[in-house]
Enzyme design. Structure first.
Site, short mmCIF file in Angstrom:
data_model
loop_
_atom_site.label_atom_id
_atom_site.label_comp_id
_atom_site.label_asym_id
_atom_site.label_seq_id
_atom_site.Cartn_x
_atom_site.Cartn_y
_atom_site.Cartn_z
N TYR A 55 0.84 -1.20 0.00
CA TYR A 55 0.00 0.00 0.00
C TYR A 55 0.88 1.26 0.00
CZ TYR A 55 -3.60 -3.35 1.59
OH TYR A 55 -4.43 -4.42 1.72
N HIS A 113 0.37 -11.85 0.81
CA HIS A 113 -0.67 -11.01 0.19
C HIS A 113 -1.48 -11.77 -0.88
CE1 HIS A 113 -1.50 -6.43 -0.23
NE2 HIS A 113 -2.60 -7.12 -0.41
#
Length: 277
Positions: A55, A113
């Site tokens: 992010y 992830h």
């Protein structure tokens, strides 16, 4: 009132409603507002914060670091390793990078992830090593469908604690097989994009039903997820919205309301591919 905490398979206790940070940390202009929003959420009792090295290339972790400064012990902190970094040594290095940006010496939960080219065995070996070193308390995965979860279970004898997937009223595919499989094994599901990045809130039938119940569409959608026994992590930089989201913990939905939601957003009737954004 919904259950506020659950216990992971390894005994670590985790909150059932949290704060997402996807798209935070992308602009210095919004940083102050983002830090304030996360800080306020923590004060309201939403102490689960979900972030990732991906992010804003670590920017969201830096925002999170400011929000948790001075109260790390009150927060349940989740971050994620990118698949390209998920070799044995790469995972350890990525975790060290996240810890540095988050200004902490441990994560409560560390996730892969999504599936990449590195063997799961290597990633899980690194997770075990990090756990033994006290750098992470629990580990899990993200964006894993049933076949991936079954493989993870074979490799790791059930020590994989969590799977974080896209799940919301408009995206219910996991209910066909993945969600029941995880529930049977008491492996919690974390729901990212629980409001479908606000697209869900524009649904007129959802709006009408929420109005009839004197709650907001977001509260209805989040409370529905809590009824499914999953952990929603809505992202917002707006303090009023965070206060509204927090109230979802206190909203119990009747069987009649749940049936109405099924009519508006039908559950799956066959196996669906895993949704991702």
């Amino acid at each position: 009132m919904h259950q506020r905490e659950i216990t992971l398979p390894n005994g670590v206790v985790m909150p059932t409603l949290g704060l997402g940070t996807w798209f935070m940390g992308e602009s210095p202009v919004s940083k102050k507002e983002e830090v304030a929003a996360l800080s306020h959420g923590i004060e309201l009792g939403m102490t689960l914060i979900d972030t990732a090295e991906m992010y804003a290339n670590g920017g969201a972790e830096s925002v999170t670091a400011e929000a948790i400064a001075g109260r790390r012990d009150k927060v349940f902190l989740v971050s994620k390793v990118l698949p390209g970094n998920a070799s044995r040594q790469g995972t350890i290095a990525a975790c060290e990078g996240s810890l540095k940006r988050l200004k902490t010496d441990y994560l409560d939960l560390y996730l892969l992830h999504w599936r990449g080219n590195h063997p799961l065995e290597e990633t899980f070996e690194a997770f075990h090593e990090l756990q033994k070193a006290g750098k992470i308390r629990a580990f899990g995965v993200s964006n894993f469908d049933l076949a991936d979860m079954e493989e993870a279970a074979r490799i790791d004898q059930g020590q994989n604690c969590v799977n974080q997937v896209l799940y919301n009223l408009a995206s219910r595919g996991i209910e066909w097989d993945l969600l029941p499989w995880q529930q049977e094994r008491k492996i919690p599901v974390m729901a990212y994009s629980p409001l479908y990045q606000t697209r869900l809130l524009r649904n007129q039938e959802l709006q009408r039903l929420a109005t009839a119940l004197s709650i907001t569409p977001a509260q209805l959608a989040l409370s529905w997820l809590l009824h499914q026994g999953v952990i929603p992590i809505p992202k917002s930089s707006n303090i009023a919205r965070i206060e509204g989201n927090r109230k979802a913990w206190d909203i119990m939905l009747s069987a009649e309301t749940l049936a109405k939601l099924d009519a508006i957003f039908p559950p799956p009737t066959k196996k669906m591919p895993l949704d991702i954004l």
